[in-house]
Design a protein around this motif. Structure first.
Motif, PDB file in Angstrom:
ATOM      1  N   ALA A  32     -72.333 112.408  46.325  1.00 27.80           N
ATOM      2  CA  ALA A  32     -72.974 111.336  45.558  1.00 27.80           C
ATOM      3  C   ALA A  32     -72.427 111.266  44.137  1.00 27.80           C
ATOM      4  O   ALA A  32     -72.201 110.174  43.601  1.00 27.80           O
ATOM      5  CB  ALA A  32     -74.483 111.552  45.533  1.00 27.80           C
ATOM      6  N   GLY A  33     -72.174 112.396  43.517  1.00 26.31           N
ATOM      7  CA  GLY A  33     -71.651 112.401  42.158  1.00 26.31           C
ATOM      8  C   GLY A  33     -70.136 112.410  42.076  1.00 26.31           C
ATOM      9  O   GLY A  33     -69.562 112.027  41.057  1.00 26.31           O
ATOM     10  N   ALA A  34     -69.480 112.833  43.152  1.00 24.88           N
ATOM     11  CA  ALA A  34     -68.024 112.967  43.115  1.00 24.88           C
ATOM     12  C   ALA A  34     -67.299 111.714  43.584  1.00 24.88           C
ATOM     13  O   ALA A  34     -66.104 111.568  43.344  1.00 24.88           O
ATOM     14  CB  ALA A  34     -67.593 114.149  43.986  1.00 24.88           C
ATOM     15  N   HIS A  35     -67.991 110.809  44.230  1.00 26.74           N
ATOM     16  CA  HIS A  35     -67.335 109.614  44.777  1.00 26.74           C
ATOM     17  C   HIS A  35     -66.791 108.753  43.644  1.00 26.74           C
ATOM     18  O   HIS A  35     -67.465 108.562  42.626  1.00 26.74           O
ATOM     19  CB  HIS A  35     -68.319 108.817  45.637  1.00 26.74           C
ATOM     20  CG  HIS A  35     -67.634 107.818  46.493  1.00 26.74           C
ATOM     21  ND1 HIS A  35     -67.274 106.581  46.016  1.00 26.74           N
ATOM     22  CD2 HIS A  35     -67.226 107.880  47.783  1.00 26.74           C
ATOM     23  CE1 HIS A  35     -66.670 105.912  46.991  1.00 26.74           C
ATOM     24  NE2 HIS A  35     -66.631 106.677  48.063  1.00 26.74           N
ATOM     25  N   PRO A  36     -65.588 108.230  43.799  1.00 26.55           N
ATOM     26  CA  PRO A  36     -64.999 107.397  42.741  1.00 26.55           C
ATOM     27  C   PRO A  36     -65.878 106.202  42.348  1.00 26.55           C
ATOM     28  O   PRO A  36     -65.873 105.795  41.196  1.00 26.55           O
ATOM     29  CB  PRO A  36     -63.669 106.933  43.337  1.00 26.55           C
ATOM     30  CG  PRO A  36     -63.329 107.958  44.360  1.00 26.55           C
ATOM     31  CD  PRO A  36     -64.651 108.448  44.905  1.00 26.55           C
ATOM     32  N   ASP A  37     -66.638 105.644  43.277  1.00 26.25           N
ATOM     33  CA  ASP A  37     -67.510 104.520  42.957  1.00 26.25           C
ATOM     34  C   ASP A  37     -68.676 104.937  42.070  1.00 26.25           C
ATOM     35  O   ASP A  37     -69.342 104.089  41.479  1.00 26.25           O
ATOM     36  CB  ASP A  37     -68.050 103.867  44.235  1.00 26.25           C
ATOM     37  CG  ASP A  37     -66.959 103.152  45.019  1.00 26.25           C
ATOM     38  OD1 ASP A  37     -65.877 102.898  44.439  1.00 26.25           O
ATOM     39  OD2 ASP A  37     -67.177 102.852  46.210  1.00 26.25           O
ATOM     40  N   ALA A  38     -68.962 106.232  42.018  1.00 22.86           N
ATOM     41  CA  ALA A  38     -70.055 106.740  41.186  1.00 22.86           C
ATOM     42  C   ALA A  38     -69.500 107.433  39.949  1.00 22.86           C
ATOM     43  O   ALA A  38     -70.087 108.373  39.442  1.00 22.86           O
ATOM     44  CB  ALA A  38     -70.923 107.699  41.988  1.00 22.86           C
ATOM     45  N   ALA A  39     -68.356 106.977  39.475  1.00 23.75           N
ATOM     46  CA  ALA A  39     -67.688 107.535  38.295  1.00 23.75           C
ATOM     47  C   ALA A  39     -67.165 108.945  38.533  1.00 23.75           C
ATOM     48  O   ALA A  39     -66.899 109.681  37.595  1.00 23.75           O
ATOM     49  CB  ALA A  39     -68.600 107.499  37.065  1.00 23.75           C
ATOM     50  N   GLY A  40     -67.027 109.306  39.791  1.00 27.94           N
ATOM     51  CA  GLY A  40     -66.439 110.600  40.114  1.00 27.94           C
ATOM     52  C   GLY A  40     -64.925 110.484  40.179  1.00 27.94           C
ATOM     53  O   GLY A  40     -64.353 109.441  39.869  1.00 27.94           O
ATOM     54  N   GLU A  41     -64.281 111.545  40.566  1.00 29.03           N
ATOM     55  CA  GLU A  41     -62.832 111.557  40.656  1.00 29.03           C
ATOM     56  C   GLU A  41     -62.392 111.581  42.105  1.00 29.03           C
ATOM     57  O   GLU A  41     -63.041 112.201  42.954  1.00 29.03           O
ATOM     58  CB  GLU A  41     -62.273 112.792  39.943  1.00 29.03           C
ATOM     59  CG  GLU A  41     -62.507 112.779  38.453  1.00 29.03           C
ATOM     60  CD  GLU A  41     -61.816 113.961  37.783  1.00 29.03           C
ATOM     61  OE1 GLU A  41     -60.890 114.538  38.390  1.00 29.03           O
ATOM     62  OE2 GLU A  41     -62.218 114.289  36.673  1.00 29.03           O
ATOM     63  N   VAL A  42     -61.280 110.924  42.357  1.00 30.22           N
ATOM     64  CA  VAL A  42     -60.729 110.873  43.706  1.00 30.22           C
ATOM     65  C   VAL A  42     -60.441 112.284  44.208  1.00 30.22           C
ATOM     66  O   VAL A  42     -60.737 112.616  45.358  1.00 30.22           O
ATOM     67  CB  VAL A  42     -59.450 110.006  43.748  1.00 30.22           C
ATOM     68  CG1 VAL A  42     -58.772 110.092  45.098  1.00 30.22           C
ATOM     69  CG2 VAL A  42     -59.776 108.572  43.416  1.00 30.22           C
ATOM     70  N   ASN A  43     -59.883 113.143  43.358  1.00 30.18           N
ATOM     71  CA  ASN A  43     -59.545 114.505  43.772  1.00 30.18           C
ATOM     72  C   ASN A  43     -60.790 115.294  44.150  1.00 30.18           C
ATOM     73  O   ASN A  43     -60.773 116.071  45.109  1.00 30.18           O
ATOM     74  CB  ASN A  43     -58.769 115.232  42.677  1.00 30.18           C
ATOM     75  CG  ASN A  43     -57.376 114.671  42.502  1.00 30.18           C
ATOM     76  OD1 ASN A  43     -56.853 113.993  43.386  1.00 30.18           O
ATOM     77  ND2 ASN A  43     -56.778 114.933  41.366  1.00 30.18           N
ATOM     78  N   ALA A  44     -61.878 115.111  43.406  1.00 29.57           N
ATOM     79  CA  ALA A  44     -63.115 115.829  43.716  1.00 29.57           C
ATOM     80  C   ALA A  44     -63.675 115.353  45.047  1.00 29.57           C
ATOM     81  O   ALA A  44     -64.145 116.160  45.858  1.00 29.57           O
ATOM     82  CB  ALA A  44     -64.141 115.631  42.602  1.00 29.57           C
ATOM     83  N   SER A  45     -63.618 114.065  45.285  1.00 30.11           N
ATOM     84  CA  SER A  45     -64.105 113.517  46.546  1.00 30.11           C
ATOM     85  C   SER A  45     -63.261 114.021  47.717  1.00 30.11           C
ATOM     86  O   SER A  45     -63.791 114.414  48.761  1.00 30.11           O
ATOM     87  CB  SER A  45     -64.080 111.987  46.489  1.00 30.11           C
ATOM     88  OG  SER A  45     -64.638 111.435  47.645  1.00 30.11           O
ATOM     89  N   ALA A  46     -61.956 114.042  47.536  1.00 35.33           N
ATOM     90  CA  ALA A  46     -61.060 114.545  48.592  1.00 35.33           C
ATOM     91  C   ALA A  46     -61.313 116.019  48.854  1.00 35.33           C
ATOM     92  O   ALA A  46     -61.307 116.466  50.015  1.00 35.33           O
ATOM     93  CB  ALA A  46     -59.603 114.311  48.197  1.00 35.33           C
ATOM     94  N   ALA A  47     -61.548 116.801  47.797  1.00 34.69           N
ATOM     95  CA  ALA A  47     -61.823 118.234  47.966  1.00 34.69           C
ATOM     96  C   ALA A  47     -63.115 118.447  48.743  1.00 34.69           C
ATOM     97  O   ALA A  47     -63.201 119.339  49.591  1.00 34.69           O
ATOM     98  CB  ALA A  47     -61.905 118.928  46.610  1.00 34.69           C
ATOM     99  N   LEU A  48     -64.121 117.635  48.462  1.00 37.74           N
ATOM    100  CA  LEU A  48     -65.384 117.740  49.211  1.00 37.74           C
ATOM    101  C   LEU A  48     -65.179 117.403  50.687  1.00 37.74           C
ATOM    102  O   LEU A  48     -65.724 118.071  51.566  1.00 37.74           O
ATOM    103  CB  LEU A  48     -66.441 116.812  48.618  1.00 37.74           C
ATOM    104  CG  LEU A  48     -67.135 117.325  47.379  1.00 37.74           C
ATOM    105  CD1 LEU A  48     -67.957 116.216  46.726  1.00 37.74           C
ATOM    106  CD2 LEU A  48     -68.022 118.506  47.719  1.00 37.74           C
TER     107      LEU A  48
END
Length: 171
Positions: A32-48
């Motif tokens: 929820a916090g790492a998704h790029p649409d929620a101001a997160g980063e692409v790398n963090a979302s991919a790592a998750l």
């Protein structure tokens, strides 16, 4: 990502016996916090996503736990010697079942039960208090059980194709 980091990335306990529900809930909380649409980063979302893939797959999860616990390197192709003969016999039974849906379904049920037994063995080897530090013998037993699971996965896939009327895989 190192596979051993998957548990920390998701914020779940480093153990083998972990439910899909637990993994999904942890992934959802972090995603929820790492998704790029929620101001997160692409790398963090991919790592998750990679961490979830590792933890959701029992084979990758077992190997990640071995790495996390500092297991000594062992032959990743190792399989219990007694199982090799047994698998040859099971393959012969699978060939003999071809064209007999009832016999194929019975053998598939047996293979699923045996796979589940091997997953239980992995859990007992990796989740006990004494499993926090893995010696070579325990690492070999885990890898052997992992390879038994892989063998049953392939057999189940073959039996599923035969039940569906598709071509089987040569042993």
């Amino acid at each position: 990502m190192r596979p051993a980091d998957a548990f920390a990335t998701l914020g779940v306990p480093a153990r083998f016996d972990i439910s899909e529900r637990e993994l999904r809930a942890a992934w959802m909380r972090r995603a929820a916090g790492a998704h790029p649409d929620a101001a997160g980063e692409v790398n963090a979302s991919a790592a998750l996503n990679e961490a979830r893939a590792i933890c959701a797959d029992p084979i990758r999860r077992a190997l990640a736990l071995l790495a996390l616990r500092g297991a000594p390197p062992v032959d990743l192709r190792a399989m219990p010697q007694e199982f090799l003969l047994e698998m040859m016999e099971l393959r012969e039974r699978a060939d003999a079942c071809a064209g007999d849906p009832a016999a194929t379904a019975e053998l598939r049920s047996e293979a699923v039960a045996r796979r589940d037994d091997s997953l239980g063995e992995i859990a007992s080897l990796l989740d006990g208090a004494e499993a926090q530090s893995i010696d070579e013998q325990r690492a070999r037993r885990v890898v052997g059980a992992v390879n038994v699971v892989r063998a049953f996965d392939r057999m189940i896939e073959q039996l599923d194709r035969e039940e569906a009327g598709g071509p089987g895989v040569a042993p």
